[in-house]
Design a protein around this motif. Sequence first.
Motif, PDB file in Angstrom:
ATOM      1  N   GLU A 136       0.864  -1.167   0.000  1.00 36.31           N
ATOM      2  CA  GLU A 136       0.000   0.000   0.000  1.00 36.31           C
ATOM      3  C   GLU A 136       0.906   1.225   0.000  1.00 36.31           C
ATOM      4  N   PRO A 137       0.369   2.415  -0.228  1.00 36.92           N
ATOM      5  CA  PRO A 137       1.246   3.591  -0.313  1.00 36.92           C
ATOM      6  C   PRO A 137       2.132   3.826   0.919  1.00 36.92           C
ATOM      7  N   SER A 138       1.616   3.533   2.126  1.00 36.71           N
ATOM      8  CA  SER A 138       2.393   3.844   3.324  1.00 36.71           C
ATOM      9  C   SER A 138       2.843   2.626   4.120  1.00 36.71           C
ATOM     10  N   LYS A 139       2.502   1.417   3.654  1.00 34.45           N
ATOM     11  CA  LYS A 139       2.903   0.223   4.396  1.00 34.45           C
ATOM     12  C   LYS A 139       2.897  -0.988   3.483  1.00 34.45           C
ATOM     13  N   ILE A 140       3.439  -2.082   4.011  1.00 36.51           N
ATOM     14  CA  ILE A 140       3.392  -3.350   3.291  1.00 36.51           C
ATOM     15  C   ILE A 140       2.932  -4.414   4.277  1.00 36.51           C
ATOM     16  N   GLU A 141       1.933  -5.196   3.856  1.00 37.12           N
ATOM     17  CA  GLU A 141       1.410  -6.281   4.677  1.00 37.12           C
ATOM     18  C   GLU A 141       2.114  -7.573   4.260  1.00 37.12           C
ATOM     19  N   LEU A 142       2.609  -8.310   5.251  1.00 34.74           N
ATOM     20  CA  LEU A 142       3.371  -9.529   4.990  1.00 34.74           C
ATOM     21  C   LEU A 142       2.642 -10.736   5.558  1.00 34.74           C
ATOM     22  N   ASN A 143       2.567 -11.798   4.772  1.00 29.81           N
ATOM     23  CA  ASN A 143       1.996 -13.070   5.197  1.00 29.81           C
ATOM     24  C   ASN A 143       3.106 -14.104   5.147  1.00 29.81           C
ATOM     25  N   MET A 144       3.366 -14.758   6.294  1.00 23.64           N
ATOM     26  CA  MET A 144       4.503 -15.662   6.398  1.00 23.64           C
ATOM     27  C   MET A 144       4.105 -16.962   7.081  1.00 23.64           C
ATOM     28  N   ILE A 145       4.829 -18.020   6.779  1.00 20.03           N
ATOM     29  CA  ILE A 145       4.679 -19.303   7.460  1.00 20.03           C
ATOM     30  C   ILE A 145       5.833 -19.434   8.450  1.00 20.03           C
ATOM     31  N   ILE A 146       5.516 -19.831   9.669  1.00 20.11           N
ATOM     32  CA  ILE A 146       6.539 -20.008  10.699  1.00 20.11           C
ATOM     33  C   ILE A 146       7.206 -21.364  10.490  1.00 20.11           C
ATOM     34  N   VAL A 147       8.523 -21.362  10.329  1.00 24.04           N
ATOM     35  CA  VAL A 147       9.254 -22.610  10.087  1.00 24.04           C
ATOM     36  C   VAL A 147      10.140 -23.010  11.259  1.00 24.04           C
ATOM     37  N   ARG A 148      10.420 -22.059  12.151  1.00 25.38           N
ATOM     38  CA  ARG A 148      11.298 -22.364  13.281  1.00 25.38           C
ATOM     39  C   ARG A 148      11.007 -21.360  14.386  1.00 25.38           C
ATOM     40  N   LEU A 149      11.128 -21.821  15.634  1.00 24.74           N
ATOM     41  CA  LEU A 149      10.884 -20.974  16.798  1.00 24.74           C
ATOM     42  C   LEU A 149      11.974 -21.249  17.815  1.00 24.74           C
ATOM     43  N   GLU A 150      12.606 -20.166  18.301  1.00 19.53           N
ATOM     44  CA  GLU A 150      13.640 -20.285  19.327  1.00 19.53           C
ATOM     45  C   GLU A 150      13.285 -19.379  20.485  1.00 19.53           C
ATOM     46  N   SER A 151      13.571 -19.834  21.699  1.00 15.15           N
ATOM     47  CA  SER A 151      13.319 -19.007  22.880  1.00 15.15           C
ATOM     48  C   SER A 151      14.620 -18.760  23.622  1.00 15.15           C
ATOM     49  N   SER A 152      14.649 -17.649  24.359  1.00 20.03           N
ATOM     50  CA  SER A 152      15.849 -17.325  25.144  1.00 20.03           C
ATOM     51  C   SER A 152      15.457 -16.776  26.504  1.00 20.03           C
TER      52      SER A 152
END
Length: 152
Positions: A136-152
């Motif tokens: 869009e003129p002022s932003k971009i919407e992203l759709n993603m698939i989660i492939v990995r998750l790490e915690s700290s």
Amino acid sequence: MSCIITKHSKELSIFSCMLSIDLNLLKFLIGVNEKNSQNYFLHLNGIVYNMVDVVVTHSPTPVTSPTTRGGVYFSDKFAYKIKGSVNDTSIISELSNTMLGPNTEFGEIKITTQIEDGGKKTGLSLFTNLINSVQEPSKIELNMIIVRLESS
């Protein structure tokens, strides 16, 4: 990595074994995200972008059975997804290196956030593949698939 088939569906167990995801932690994140607005940051090529309107879901994909799509990546009938917007359109030129099409493989996109459980804060890094974007003129919407998750 060893895989144990649990009481959950066989497909979900196979999916969780193929990806490096702690499903309990991911489900907790989905619950927290539904109740409270979390801060999310997208890290790409050394630049950190603030993400807004972030939604994390477990939803269907357009395949009828688990498959390798185009010999490039695995797709199950359901996937953990993250959708959000970046209000800095300078990210657009950086995204071309992450999608299939001009590239033969996905480039991972790292998204970080922090969750709190019982007063204890945990940092999370979600590694994703971009599946589509809407500019869009002022932003971009992203759709993603989660492939990995790490915690700290």
